[in-house]
Design a protein around this motif. Structure first.
Motif, mmCIF file in Angstrom:
data_model
loop_
_atom_site.group_PDB
_atom_site.id
_atom_site.type_symbol
_atom_site.label_atom_id
_atom_site.label_comp_id
_atom_site.label_asym_id
_atom_site.label_seq_id
_atom_site.Cartn_x
_atom_site.Cartn_y
_atom_site.Cartn_z
ATOM 1 N N ALA A 1 38.027 16.504 34.371
ATOM 2 C CA ALA A 1 38.687 16.637 35.664
ATOM 3 C C ALA A 1 40.144 17.022 35.423
ATOM 4 N N ALA A 2 40.621 18.002 36.176
ATOM 5 C CA ALA A 2 41.999 18.453 36.008
ATOM 6 C C ALA A 2 42.473 19.121 37.284
ATOM 7 N N VAL A 3 43.793 19.187 37.442
ATOM 8 C CA VAL A 3 44.388 19.868 38.600
ATOM 9 C C VAL A 3 45.383 20.911 38.090
ATOM 10 N N PRO A 4 45.509 22.032 38.812
ATOM 11 C CA PRO A 4 46.456 23.074 38.362
ATOM 12 C C PRO A 4 47.890 22.556 38.363
ATOM 13 N N VAL A 5 48.659 23.000 37.371
ATOM 14 C CA VAL A 5 50.083 22.672 37.336
ATOM 15 C C VAL A 5 50.778 23.417 38.473
ATOM 16 N N LYS A 6 51.535 22.706 39.273
ATOM 17 C CA LYS A 6 52.185 23.307 40.438
ATOM 18 C C LYS A 6 53.658 23.624 40.210
ATOM 19 N N ASP A 7 54.316 22.776 39.446
ATOM 20 C CA ASP A 7 55.753 22.950 39.248
ATOM 21 C C ASP A 7 56.044 24.022 38.193
ATOM 22 N N THR B 1 69.146 23.005 26.484
ATOM 23 C CA THR B 1 69.310 24.339 27.059
ATOM 24 C C THR B 1 67.951 25.006 27.247
ATOM 25 N N ILE B 2 67.689 25.565 28.435
ATOM 26 C CA ILE B 2 66.414 26.240 28.705
ATOM 27 C C ILE B 2 66.306 27.484 27.838
ATOM 28 N N THR B 3 65.165 27.578 27.141
ATOM 29 C CA THR B 3 64.935 28.749 26.281
ATOM 30 C C THR B 3 63.833 29.655 26.810
ATOM 31 N N ALA B 4 63.009 29.131 27.745
ATOM 32 C CA ALA B 4 61.925 29.963 28.284
ATOM 33 C C ALA B 4 61.347 29.329 29.535
ATOM 34 N N THR B 5 60.776 30.181 30.388
ATOM 35 C CA THR B 5 59.990 29.727 31.531
ATOM 36 C C THR B 5 58.527 29.996 31.205
ATOM 37 N N ILE B 6 57.705 28.953 31.297
ATOM 38 C CA ILE B 6 56.304 29.044 30.890
ATOM 39 C C ILE B 6 55.447 29.526 32.058
ATOM 40 N N LEU C 1 47.517 26.932 33.415
ATOM 41 C CA LEU C 1 47.792 25.584 32.933
ATOM 42 C C LEU C 1 47.270 24.528 33.907
ATOM 43 N N TYR C 2 46.716 23.465 33.337
ATOM 44 C CA TYR C 2 46.154 22.372 34.135
ATOM 45 C C TYR C 2 46.658 21.032 33.626
ATOM 46 N N GLN C 3 46.736 20.091 34.544
ATOM 47 C CA GLN C 3 47.093 18.718 34.193
ATOM 48 C C GLN C 3 45.806 17.924 34.038
ATOM 49 N N ALA C 4 45.564 17.442 32.815
ATOM 50 C CA ALA C 4 44.312 16.741 32.515
ATOM 51 C C ALA C 4 44.275 15.380 33.194
ATOM 52 N N GLY D 1 39.776 18.191 39.853
ATOM 53 C CA GLY D 1 40.186 16.801 39.951
ATOM 54 C C GLY D 1 40.753 16.505 41.331
ATOM 55 N N SER D 2 41.713 15.590 41.396
ATOM 56 C CA SER D 2 42.306 15.222 42.680
ATOM 57 C C SER D 2 43.768 14.865 42.485
ATOM 58 N N GLU D 3 44.595 15.308 43.405
ATOM 59 C CA GLU D 3 46.023 15.003 43.333
ATOM 60 C C GLU D 3 46.293 13.505 43.463
ATOM 61 N N THR D 4 45.379 12.787 44.105
ATOM 62 C CA THR D 4 45.586 11.341 44.275
ATOM 63 C C THR D 4 45.027 10.524 43.114
ATOM 64 N N ASN D 5 44.382 11.182 42.160
ATOM 65 C CA ASN D 5 43.800 10.486 41.005
ATOM 66 C C ASN D 5 44.895 10.221 39.971
ATOM 67 N N ILE D 6 45.903 9.479 40.383
ATOM 68 C CA ILE D 6 47.082 9.264 39.538
ATOM 69 C C ILE D 6 46.829 8.166 38.511
ATOM 70 N N LYS D 7 47.581 8.241 37.433
ATOM 71 C CA LYS D 7 47.527 7.209 36.401
ATOM 72 C C LYS D 7 48.729 6.285 36.562
ATOM 73 N N ILE D 8 48.482 4.984 36.556
ATOM 74 C CA ILE D 8 49.570 4.007 36.675
ATOM 75 C C ILE D 8 50.259 3.911 35.327
#
Length: 389
Positions: free
Chosen positions: A134-140, A150-155, A160-163, A205-212
């Motif tokens: 289960a995963a959700v797409p990276v939004k940020d 110092t920022i060296t790159a924008t990815i 990309l997904y958040q596992a 996955g689900s945006e509300t399926n957060i890990k404490i």
């Protein structure tokens, strides 16, 4: 028949980022420990036939007691001590499972808001694909930085997904991954599979399926729970039994000293019978006579708390839990006030709720009617059941 599934719930970590003395999986969330919310989600799912809960060694007995307090079936749930690493705990859980389970789900004990939809997607995905996560797409927007910040790159985040968890795997694939890579340090089961060359497919996955993980996560979980849609069902139960000599008087599972007991096929516990009827009524399941007929000798003189436990178990299988209960016992004699606290505690334990959610009160009819003439006792019960999505 569909392949049978089981879930391993690793919960042996301490969670130092929570900055508290209690392991995060035992912290209170909406009047229950986090781990109880997690376990309940899988107890209610029809695909899951076995649960192995992996906890710190010094928490095994406490966890077993918590399950009993919340009326979670010991037959379906095993509690074992975990290992040094998460993957060690999962492997111990895998060894503890019955070999009849062909689909193995692994879910973090600190993800208490897992939905039935996500569990179902993971189970079905493993059936078709072999292994899924289960995963959700990276939004940020993601930035890469140097050591000084110092920022060296924008990815590029497009792929990309958040596992999340559950991660669901066919049993033989998971065993193979452990055999080939179990000694390596990894953060999840998907990593083991990837290193063994086993494809892992993403399911929604689900945006509300957060890990404490941090204190603010617990506050967010509380808010999510309050906002979730709740299905509520209300039931009313009524029962009455006449007095009978030479029988013990049992009310709410407690034997009360009195000259007479109540007549009936079972122990004639009018309070517990009314509550059973209320719960059965709320789920549209008929009445107590349908499930425990007085023509069946199996229920002769049975302790009615056992009937309540069966009703609660069946209700949980339908996905409902008790919200609160209000009971009124109509009784001229004996006086029940000295026994109400004990009855409340016992009924609360059966229903898997705190004692404050069970209200038991007694009244008389000022000597009017059959209860006023001390011919018997009657009882009304109202129950609120709820199911969260």
């Amino acid at each position: 028949m569909k392949p049978q599934a089981a879930v391993i719930i690793p919960a042996a970590g301490f969670g130092t980022r929570m900055q508290c003395a209690e392991p995060k999986q035992y912290l209170q969330l909406s009047h229950k420990p986090v781990i109880i919310h997690t376990v309940e989600a899988f107890v209610f799912n029809p695909h899951i036939h076995e649960i192995v809960l992996v906890v710190p060694e010094d928490r095994v007995e406490k966890t077993k007691n918590l399950l009993v307090q919340h009326n979670l079936s010991a037959e379906k749930i095993k509690v074992i001590a975990g290992g040094r690493r998460r993957q060690d705990s999962v492997y111990l859980g895998l060894l503890a499972l019955s070999p009849v389970n062909n689909i193995i789900l692994v879910h973090d004990g600190a993800r208490p808001l897992i939905s039935q939809d996500v569990i179902d997607r993971c189970y079905k995905g493993a059936l078709l694909q072999g292994a899924v996560i289960a995963a959700v797409p990276v939004k940020d927007t993601l930035k890469k930085s140097s050591a000084d910040g110092t920022i060296t790159a924008t990815i590029n985040r497009d792929s990309l997904y958040q596992a999340q968890t559950p991660q669901a795997i066919q049993r033989d694939l998971l065993l193979r991954a452990y055999k080939e890579n179990g000694t390596l340090d990894v953060t999840d089961e998907a990593s083991l599979l990837e290193k063994a060359g086993i494809p892992v497919v993403i399911v929604e996955g689900s945006e509300t399926n957060i890990k404490i993980t941090r204190p603010e996560d617990l506050s967010l979980a509380e808010k999510i729970l309050r906002k979730k849609q709740v299905t509520m069902r209300i039931g009313h139960g009524y029962d009455a039994h006449r007095f009978s000599k030479e029988r013990p008087l049992v009310l709410g599972g407690i034997t009360i000293p009195h000259s007479h007991g109540l007549a009936g096929h079972s122990d004639a516990d009018v309070l517990t019978h009314a509550l059973c009827d209320a719960i059965l009524g709320a789920t549209g399941a008929g009445d107590i006579g349908k499930h425990f007929p007085d023509s069946d000798d199996a229920f002769k003189d049975i302790y009615s708390i056992k009937l309540l436990e069966k009703v609660i178990s069946d209700t949980r299988e339908k996905g409902y839990i008790v919200g609160n209960v209000d009971i009124t016992v109509v009784c001229q004699e004996p006086k029940l006030r000295p026994y109400i606290e004990a009855m409340t505690a016992l009924i609360a334990g059966c229903c898997g709720v705190p004692s404050e959610e069970i209200n038991i009160k007694a009244t008389t009819t000022e000597k009017m009617g059959f209860t006023g003439r001390q011919e018997g006792i009657s009882c009304h019960a109202v129950v609120l059941l709820q199911r969260t999505f």
